[in-house]
Design an enzyme around this catalytic site. Sequence first.
Site, mmCIF file in Angstrom:
data_model
loop_
_atom_site.group_PDB
_atom_site.id
_atom_site.type_symbol
_atom_site.label_atom_id
_atom_site.label_comp_id
_atom_site.label_asym_id
_atom_site.label_seq_id
_atom_site.Cartn_x
_atom_site.Cartn_y
_atom_site.Cartn_z
ATOM 1 N N LYS A 1 -62.320 10.341 -43.492
ATOM 2 C CA LYS A 1 -61.306 9.300 -43.336
ATOM 3 C C LYS A 1 -60.730 9.531 -41.930
ATOM 4 O O LYS A 1 -61.302 10.219 -41.042
ATOM 5 C CB LYS A 1 -59.908 10.109 -44.204
ATOM 6 C CG LYS A 1 -59.465 11.395 -43.852
ATOM 7 C CD LYS A 1 -58.531 11.949 -44.795
ATOM 8 C CE LYS A 1 -57.955 13.196 -44.378
ATOM 9 N NZ LYS A 1 -56.775 13.749 -45.079
ATOM 10 N N ARG B 1 -47.235 16.763 -53.013
ATOM 11 C CA ARG B 1 -47.587 15.493 -52.373
ATOM 12 C C ARG B 1 -47.824 14.296 -53.279
ATOM 13 O O ARG B 1 -46.949 13.416 -53.513
ATOM 14 C CB ARG B 1 -48.555 15.824 -51.351
ATOM 15 C CG ARG B 1 -48.817 14.533 -50.497
ATOM 16 C CD ARG B 1 -49.488 15.192 -49.264
ATOM 17 N NE ARG B 1 -51.307 15.409 -49.719
ATOM 18 C CZ ARG B 1 -52.211 15.825 -48.878
ATOM 19 N NH1 ARG B 1 -51.836 15.869 -47.518
ATOM 20 N NH2 ARG B 1 -53.396 16.148 -49.385
ATOM 21 N N HIS C 1 -55.227 20.006 -54.406
ATOM 22 C CA HIS C 1 -55.449 20.486 -52.941
ATOM 23 C C HIS C 1 -54.183 21.573 -52.633
ATOM 24 O O HIS C 1 -53.249 21.502 -53.116
ATOM 25 C CB HIS C 1 -54.944 19.403 -52.200
ATOM 26 C CG HIS C 1 -55.166 19.296 -50.723
ATOM 27 N ND1 HIS C 1 -56.595 19.513 -50.157
ATOM 28 C CD2 HIS C 1 -54.547 19.277 -49.548
ATOM 29 C CE1 HIS C 1 -56.338 19.482 -48.684
ATOM 30 N NE2 HIS C 1 -55.147 19.313 -48.566
ATOM 31 N N ARG D 1 -64.856 20.273 -50.250
ATOM 32 C CA ARG D 1 -64.422 19.150 -49.356
ATOM 33 C C ARG D 1 -64.548 19.736 -48.142
ATOM 34 O O ARG D 1 -63.637 20.405 -47.665
ATOM 35 C CB ARG D 1 -62.939 18.585 -49.836
ATOM 36 C CG ARG D 1 -62.892 18.069 -51.183
ATOM 37 C CD ARG D 1 -61.790 17.280 -51.513
ATOM 38 N NE ARG D 1 -60.607 18.143 -51.484
ATOM 39 C CZ ARG D 1 -59.979 18.765 -52.214
ATOM 40 N NH1 ARG D 1 -60.264 18.770 -53.733
ATOM 41 N NH2 ARG D 1 -58.945 19.398 -52.010
ATOM 42 N N TYR E 1 -45.814 9.735 -11.443
ATOM 43 C CA TYR E 1 -44.589 9.466 -11.647
ATOM 44 C C TYR E 1 -43.722 10.857 -11.666
ATOM 45 O O TYR E 1 -44.057 11.801 -12.123
ATOM 46 C CB TYR E 1 -44.413 8.844 -13.214
ATOM 47 C CG TYR E 1 -45.157 7.451 -13.472
ATOM 48 C CD1 TYR E 1 -44.562 6.445 -12.450
ATOM 49 C CD2 TYR E 1 -46.220 7.378 -13.999
ATOM 50 C CE1 TYR E 1 -45.315 5.158 -12.645
ATOM 51 C CE2 TYR E 1 -46.915 6.034 -14.247
ATOM 52 C CZ TYR E 1 -46.284 5.045 -13.562
ATOM 53 O OH TYR E 1 -46.704 3.830 -13.546
ATOM 54 N N CYS F 1 -50.604 9.460 -16.643
ATOM 55 C CA CYS F 1 -50.021 8.085 -16.884
ATOM 56 C C CYS F 1 -50.943 7.679 -17.946
ATOM 57 O O CYS F 1 -51.702 8.344 -18.602
ATOM 58 C CB CYS F 1 -50.661 7.586 -15.625
ATOM 59 S SG CYS F 1 -50.162 8.201 -13.976
ATOM 60 N N ASP G 1 -53.213 5.195 -18.166
ATOM 61 C CA ASP G 1 -54.395 4.629 -18.222
ATOM 62 C C ASP G 1 -55.353 5.920 -17.388
ATOM 63 O O ASP G 1 -56.487 5.940 -17.240
ATOM 64 C CB ASP G 1 -54.713 3.613 -17.712
ATOM 65 C CG ASP G 1 -53.830 2.481 -18.271
ATOM 66 O OD1 ASP G 1 -53.751 2.398 -19.525
ATOM 67 O OD2 ASP G 1 -52.939 1.799 -17.560
#
Length: 457
Positions: free
Chosen positions: A116, A214, A243, A299, A343, A390, A392
């Site tokens: 997932k 849950r 679970h 699992r 920054y 930053c 990027d």
Amino acid sequence: MTELPNGFTGMPRSQRNAFASRSRIGTSAQQSYASSAPDYAFNAAQHLTFPAALGSYARGADVYPTPAFSEHELAELTDVKRRHAWIEIDLSALRNNVREVRKRVNSNVHILAVVKADAYGHGAVEVAREATRAGASFLAVATVEEGIQLRDAHINAPILMLSQPPVTAIELLLAYHIIPSVYEVPFALAYGECADAHGVEAPYHLAVNSGMNRIGVRYDEVGAFLMQVNFHRALKLEGIFTHFATADEPEVFDFEIQVRRFEEALAHVFQMGIDPGIVHAANSAATLRFPKVHYHMVRWGIGMYGHAPFPQAYEYANLKPVMSVHARITAVKTVPMSEGVSYGFNYRSPGSVKICTIPFGYADGLVRALSGKIDFLLNGKRVAQVGNICMDQCMFEVNMRSFATRMRLEPQVGDEVVIIGTQGEGAIALHEHTKILDTIPYELLIGFSKRAYRIFT
């Protein structure tokens, strides 16, 4: 044509306006200094003019024609040539981690590979293929779309959806052979009716709430649930699971309560004369710590990606991290003492370092809260990340002072930098980041965005 440096030729540009503008600026500045005006004497309103148009690109191809590159030539410029930042997925490490769990469960116990969230950011299709080749017989997803992605890639292993989707997704479940988790009577009956109308079965796994609260049918209400749905001729109970909330915790009291409740529910199912199908409960932590809950299937999630589901996990299995994060230096500069970097100027140069930039930022998954708190690897040596990360890009420093005990690094544009992973004798582990952020590896792994392309090795 005018000959330019380095053998480049091109049409000469008119210099008249540029020189005129510079001349006026120079004269104005000289007059300002002569008249004891403030030091900053440049008047933007007086000296700057705005172009009438937006430029050749904005005016269309008739003004600025597109170069005649072939599609094949452009296709050859693959991701690795488009940006100096990437993520490597070591499929041999993935196979190792699947085989590690295979050694630790009985030969008749199935392995369900949890893929997932795009296989925790590793690439669902590629991971699913390798995991099944290495011994996993089931795959787990969280959404219908994730299951469809695997089917579209011609992956034929059984796919279990670890939650119950909307009723409106039932036709997709049947069309793509995705097995849902079921825990509500209206959904179960609608699922069975749709399957019956198309002349097929509706397989499902019953989710049992043994205490995590849950999802799932409460453990002491499983019998009542099955009495309401088991009559339907199309519905087929293929599995039952729960679970564990605390399988990774040192204290096992709550874990044992969940085990007891789940097994009570199982006993009730058998008493009703119903075959529960594949029984499963063990997540990665329980798989390694508690063989008694292996049942029919385990699992294998975070452990498959080489990360410890609990602190002592590496004592139980030889897990190898599958993901590493890389970039190349795009700029190297000497920043004078006391000048700031990035920054906010939270970091200021001590004057004895070179500041290097890499094109990897928080849009790629390097969390901004790590700013100034982590290291990278350059030539196998640790270097400190400095300044605010930053969107990027981010920066790191290389100490240029000479030490008798170590070789001085000489950073160059194009040098490879490791953000997470190993290089030479050095290593930066993901848990260093999780410790700083007080989080878990799952969150950081899935946070590495698709913009940082994956290389599968």
